[in-house]
Design a protein around this motif. Structure first.
Motif, mmCIF file in Angstrom:
data_model
loop_
_atom_site.group_PDB
_atom_site.id
_atom_site.type_symbol
_atom_site.label_atom_id
_atom_site.label_comp_id
_atom_site.label_asym_id
_atom_site.label_seq_id
_atom_site.Cartn_x
_atom_site.Cartn_y
_atom_site.Cartn_z
ATOM 1 N N GLU A 613 -2.744 5.714 -2.865
ATOM 2 C CA GLU A 613 -2.429 5.459 -1.455
ATOM 3 C C GLU A 613 -1.365 6.423 -0.954
ATOM 4 O O GLU A 613 -1.422 6.886 0.185
ATOM 5 C CB GLU A 613 -1.972 4.016 -1.298
ATOM 6 C CG GLU A 613 -3.101 3.043 -1.566
ATOM 7 C CD GLU A 613 -2.664 1.592 -1.518
ATOM 8 O OE1 GLU A 613 -3.537 0.727 -1.535
ATOM 9 O OE2 GLU A 613 -1.448 1.335 -1.455
ATOM 10 N N SER A 615 -0.947 9.423 -1.943
ATOM 11 C CA SER A 615 -1.619 10.688 -1.676
ATOM 12 C C SER A 615 -2.349 10.625 -0.341
ATOM 13 O O SER A 615 -2.308 11.561 0.462
ATOM 14 C CB SER A 615 -2.600 11.002 -2.806
ATOM 15 O OG SER A 615 -3.382 12.108 -2.456
ATOM 16 N N ALA A 616 -3.002 9.492 -0.063
ATOM 17 C CA ALA A 616 -3.746 9.364 1.195
ATOM 18 C C ALA A 616 -2.812 9.446 2.393
ATOM 19 O O ALA A 616 -3.103 10.148 3.366
ATOM 20 C CB ALA A 616 -4.519 8.044 1.213
ATOM 21 N N THR A 617 -1.653 8.762 2.309
ATOM 22 C CA THR A 617 -0.769 8.793 3.472
ATOM 23 C C THR A 617 -0.155 10.177 3.677
ATOM 24 O O THR A 617 0.292 10.490 4.763
ATOM 25 C CB THR A 617 0.388 7.784 3.332
ATOM 26 O OG1 THR A 617 1.110 8.083 2.154
ATOM 27 C CG2 THR A 617 -0.133 6.371 3.262
ATOM 28 N N GLY A 620 -3.796 13.589 1.787
ATOM 29 C CA GLY A 620 -4.786 13.923 0.772
ATOM 30 C C GLY A 620 -6.042 13.086 0.977
ATOM 31 O O GLY A 620 -5.978 11.870 0.947
#
Lengths: 721, 349
Positions: A613, A615-617, A620
């Motif tokens: 998560e 990385s997503a925020t 990524g």
């Protein structure tokens, strides 16, 4: 990845599939020269010639999906629907019009009498992949799969592959069992399932053999019990016996992993066959007459226990070590003596592991094919009977399918039993709290009896593997002629230097094919397995449970059943793979997939989800997160999956014996052939070479990442705990 | 262009039949530190994850700085989040961790690492770039997580219980650091916590949540001194809730009847009649029984806590929990006292 990007990529693949790649034909390089005509003709050329006119709707749908994609204004529903329709058209037309022209007479008014068409080729594969891409892209645009097209494509793609290569073969075998003379015949199915050959109880009252189902069950029960007992003796000695022989124990656990399953059978023949070393010695020294007792239940049982006991040992040793010493100390402080502690605390805590071990031994014995084939003699089990129903004098696919169903039912029954049993009771002995007690030593009597089982068995195991190591390098070990020779190695692996290197030995072809297939399938298995594990553990999407079930399904299907179902499912258009190397790769990938998936899921459970998560925020996407965060952290699991699938691809025999062809033979099947031809020494020499190759691979991999967890199957106990 | 950093319009997030966030509508201002506060399971973390894009709403619309992000994946929202566990990548160095977002966003490695170094310096972490996260202390890891978020210049910075893994002493310093940084850089911050003291200390605006809905929204003082209902009153700190009657109130002093006594105390305007009245423990003064007006009671338990003293006083209106400064007169257990209210909060429900 954005939905639009994926959609456009799918469109490109679709165009390539229609315009460039040969529509039919998979791997014939010679035919490619004819491109774009004849056998290598792409769909566009065929359409232009007025053939395959029924494919125009599919091309039309591709164009329809292309409109919004090219304009950059996605219409998710439309694109997904187009993809699904293309998929349906390609498969249905392939089923409807086969090698003998129209296969579904009901469609005659619509299609007339079309010319026969062969199986789908690379062009077809590309168009199917494009259709999957369109579906995924459309769904992602509609906000499914978290709006991530990459995940959508992974799910749609892997679901499609699992359907095609796990589910469809199963369905095929089901229907094959119920079809007689090309017609559906429930009566025939019932008759085959209740056949005398399967259920006869003649052996109870007469000297005739019993039905194969009883044989199989008897063998499986005995093998499970014996291997569990021996494994337990080793486990108790190793964990609690104060024995300093760990290297010998370790060696014993690793050897069976890297030997083809039937290798021990060869050694047993050499030892106990009619002219075997032990048999001859017995005759010479004690006048015990030579006999063929090893061919039958005793031999197969011995071979299976030799292979299974080390795995039982690994499982049970873990369980013994996991019992918190404080539990036993608590019992001791309450006044219980050594043996009482063992009987009232240690033993009950071990029971789940013992049950798991028994079931594993049972299932392994059910699916074993190599040992019964080599050592069975008149003692037939289901797996060998299935093989002879297909490859024997009479080709009876219906009978083979029915027997395969029986075998499948036994296996599923065992797994269901295990699920029931483990579902009801769970003892968590590893609590996560530090447990600093001292393990209770074994009671004396128990230690002596464990030793009495374990040490002779270890000696026996060492002898068996010693035979394999020596057998390839002496004149004729079968007759006790122990003079050293390179003859057998040379027969198999002669190399000549004449204008470059020439591999003249008879075994080179199969060894190269084996290495090639193993080297191709291992990364595919590990890759797909880890990706699936990541999907199942980290993403939530509709149908996740179904996908997991399908991914794990092949775990429970015996290799023989897989082999039979593959030749039945992929022998005719639209998907025709028999006789190719591709079918071997596909078979290995989907057989070994569950291990990669389980390993991946277990490893992912150790990695905090907030890393993904985070990385997503930070921007990524799924691809970046996977590449930079998840995969580097999963490296040990990936390597373990790689090693497992490589080794398994080199040692498997049950499924692939149905799938090999003259052009693509595999080492194990070649060895079985040598055994059947009586060339025992060559077979043993080849085994030695195989073991050395695999040892090199496993040790190489271990050097890279330390001790990887290798196992034939992952411990079922862990799944419950 | 609106003033709101974040706008929720009738947002619902359901997990199965459970509505973790239920028809939520609010605007959060720019450049402010807004805290979502509530007991566990109230939907505050789900709300934060909806802002981040880690969950997508079942219904409704979410805007960030005026742009619709409802269907946008987390990676495309230009937000940044500091996780409870910090979620530092264990296989990357501190510098790689901080430059991660820039690199996956397409920046050249060199420029990304330059920016990351500068950010590490801002947060007092210079010289630690080559270490692995496991080689740092808890407080340092926390600052690396903040640096990693800030370096992306996010539109909104999200904190998910960032202090819960720190020991009590460090917690106070770090929360002040976060507040300083937010003010200095004018960041829009959404902060989730279940600790009301932490929330009171750092926030410009507090949103108290309950069962997926907003219980009350306001500045820290508003929420503490003027809670809307018993839940907020209790959650924002200890409160004694008494059933009584408002006799008169004009916004200054009011007259109330509780437990058979009539008291005068400051309170906001409230129509006369029966009401629930909340009184903070520190807003009750204990005086000796001879001193005239007050709610009579008897000290049941007394405890000395160093800075304060705590009492439980049995009265006609029920048991009162009272906190007095240690400097105030001490009472023995069993003493007869009068309770005087220095502030009474009439509750709306």
């Amino acid at each position: 990845m954005g939905a639009l990007t994926l959609g456009r990529l799918a469109l490109l693949a679709g165009l390539a599939g229609v315009l460039l790649a040969p529509w039919h034909g998979m791997e014939d390089a010679a035919a490619l020269a004819a491109w774009p005509r004849a056998e290598a003709a792409p769909l566009a050329a065929l359409l232009a010639d007025g053939e395959r006119w029924w494919m125009w709707p599919a091309v039309g749908l591709l164009a329809l999906a292309a409109l919004p994609l090219v304009r950059g204004r996605m219409a998710g529903g439309l694109v997904a629907a187009c993809g699904a329709a293309i998929l349906a058209i390609v498969f249905l037309q392939g089923q409807a019009i086969g090698l003998r022209g129209l296969a579904w007479p009901a469609l005659a008014p619509l299609l007339g009498t079309p010319a026969p068409q062969p199986a789908l080729g690379w062009g077809g594969a590309l168009v199917l992949a494009a259709a999957a891409g369109l579906i995924a892209s459309g769904l992602a645009q509609r906000g499914r799969f978290g709006g991530d097209a990459f995940i959508a494509f992974l799910v749609v793609g892997s679901a499609g592959l699992l359907l095609l290569f796990v589910f469809v073969p199963l369905l095929t075998i089901l229907s094959a069992a119920a079809i007689e003379d090309g017609r559906l015949a429930p009566g025939a199915l019932a008759a085959r399932l209740a056949a005398h050959e399967a259920w006869s109880l003649a052996c109870v009252t007469t000297h005739q053999g019993c039905g194969v189902v009883w044989n199989t069950l008897l063998l499986a029960c005995l093998a499970a019990a014996a291997s569990t007992l021996i494994g337990l003796a080793f486990a108790l000695l190793s964990a609690r016996g104060g024995v300093r022989a760990q290297p010998a124990f370790r060696a014993m656990t690793i050897l069976p992993l890297i030997t083809p399953p039937f290798v021990v059978s060869l050694a047993l023949i050499v030892l106990f066959g009619r002219t075997g070393l032990v048999t001859t010695a017995m005759w010479d020294w004690f006048g015990i007459p030579r006999s063929r007792w090893i061919y039958g239940l005793p031999g197969v049982l011995l071979a299976q226990v030799l292979a299974q006991a080390p795995i039982a040992f690994v499982l049970l040793e873990g369980a013994v070590r996991a019992i918190g010493p404080s539990l036993e100390e608590a019992a001791a402080t309450m006044g219980a003596r050594h043996f009482v502690v063992f009987r009232t605390v240690t033993w009950p805590l071990l029971r789940p592991a013992l049950a798991a071990c028994l079931l594993l031994g049972f299932v392994e014995s059910l699916s074993d094919f190599g040992n019964p084939l080599v050592l069975g003699g008149d003692f037939d089990v289901l797996s060998t009977r299935i093989f002879f129903a297909i490859a024997g004098a009479r080709h009876e696919p219906g009978r083979a399918a029915a027997l395969a169903l029986l075998l499948l039912a036994l296996t599923f029954g065992a797994f269901a039993l295990q699920a029931l049993w483990l579902g009801r009771r769970r003892y968590t002995t590893v609590t996560g709290k530090g447990d600093s007690g001292v393990p209770a030593p074994l009671p004396r009597g128990l230690r002596i009896s464990c030793g009495a089982v374990a040490w002779p068995w270890m000696g026996f195991t060492a002898t068996v593997y010693g035979i394999i190591l020596v057998g390839g390098f002496v004149h004729d070990i079968g007759r006790g002629d122990m003079a050293f020779t390179w003859r057998h190695i040379l027969t198999g692996f002669e190399v000549e230097w004449r204008d470059g290197i020439a591999f003249r030995g008879s075994a080179w072809d199969s060894l190269f094919t084996t290495l090639e297939v193993a080297a191709i399938s291992a990364p595919l298995t590990a890759g797909l397995g880890i990706l699936l594990a990541w999907l199942l553990a980290r993403q939530s999407f509709p149908g996740r449970g179904a996908l997991e079930f399908m991914a794990m399904l092949s775990f429970a299907i015996p290799g023989t059943v897989v082999g039979v179902s593959y030749i039945m499912a992929f022998n005719e258009p639209p998907v025709e793979l028999t006789g190719t190397a591709l079918i071997l790769v596909v078979c290995f990938v989907f057989r070994n997939l569950p291990v990669g998936v389980r390993g991946g899921i277990a490893a992912l459970a150790q990695i905090d989800k907030s890393l993904d998560e985070a990385s997503a925020t930070m921007g990524g996407g799924a691809v970046q997160t996977l590449r930079r965060v998840v995969l580097p952290l999963l490296r040990p699991a990936i390597v373990a999956a790689l090693a497992f699938s490589f080794v398994h691809a080199m040692t498997a025999v049950s499924a692939v014996i149905f799938l090999v062809s003259a052009r693509h033979n595999l080492a194990t099947v070649y060895i079985v052939g040598r055994v059947e031809a009586g060339e025992m020494a060559l077979a043993i020499a080849y085994c030695t070479v195989l073991i050395l190759v695999m040892l090199a691979v496993v040790l190489g991999i271990e050097r890279i990442v330390g001790r990887a967890q290798l196992g034939r199957r992952p411990a079922p106990l862990r799944a419950g705990a | 262009m609106t003033d709101a950093a974040i706008r929720f319009e009738r947002v619902t997030k359901a997990f199965g039949v459970v509505r973790a966030v239920d028809d939520l509508t609010f605007d959060l201002p720019r450049g402010a530190l807004v805290t979502l506060l509530g007991p566990s399971g109230c939907g505050k973390t789900t709300t934060l994850r909806l802002v981040a894009g880690l969950e997508l709403p079942t219904e409704g619309r979410i805007e960030i700085e005026g742009g619709d992000v409802t269907r946008l994946a987390a990676a495309e929202r230009r937000i940044a989040m500091v996780f409870q566990s910090y979620a530092l990548f264990p296989h990357m160095t501190v510098l790689e961790n901080v430059s991660y977002g820039l690199v996956v966003g397409g920046a050249r490695r060199q420029s990304a690492e330059g920016e990351a170094q500068a950010m590490l310096k801002t947060l007092g972490l210079e010289g630690l770039g080559a270490r692995l996260p496991a080689e740092l202390s808890g407080g340092q890891q926390q600052r690396v997580a903040v640096a990693r978020a800030l370096v992306l210049r996010p539109k909104v910075l999200l904190f998910d219980e960032p202090l819960s893994n720190l020991d009590a002493r460090l917690r106070r310093r770090v929360r002040e650091d976060i507040r300083d940084l937010q003010k200095r850089l004018g960041l829009s911050v959404v902060y989730v916590t279940h600790d009301q003291q932490e929330a009171l200390a750092v926030s410009d605006l507090l949103v108290v949540m309950r069962d997926g809905r907003i219980a009350q929204k306001g500045t820290p003082t508003e929420l503490y001194d003027d809670p809307a209902d018993a839940f907020v009153a209790d959650f924002m700190g200890e409160a004694n809730v008494l059933e009584g009657e408002v006799l008169a109130s004009d916004g200054g002093m009011g007259r109330i009847a509780v437990g058979g006594a009539v008291l005068e105390a400051p309170m906001r305007a409230h129509p006369a009649g029966r009401a629930s009245l909340a009184v903070r423990p520190e807003a009750i003064r204990l005086v000796s029984a001879e001193q005239g007006a007050g709610l009579p009671g008897r000290v049941q338990r007394a405890a000395f806590l160093g800075q304060t003293r705590e009492y439980e006083v049995a009265t006609e209106a029920g048991m009162l929990f009272v906190v007095t400064p240690a400097a105030a007169p001490a009472w023995e257990e069993g003493a007869e006292v009068l309770c005087r209210m220095e502030r009474v909060i009439p509750l709306r429900t």
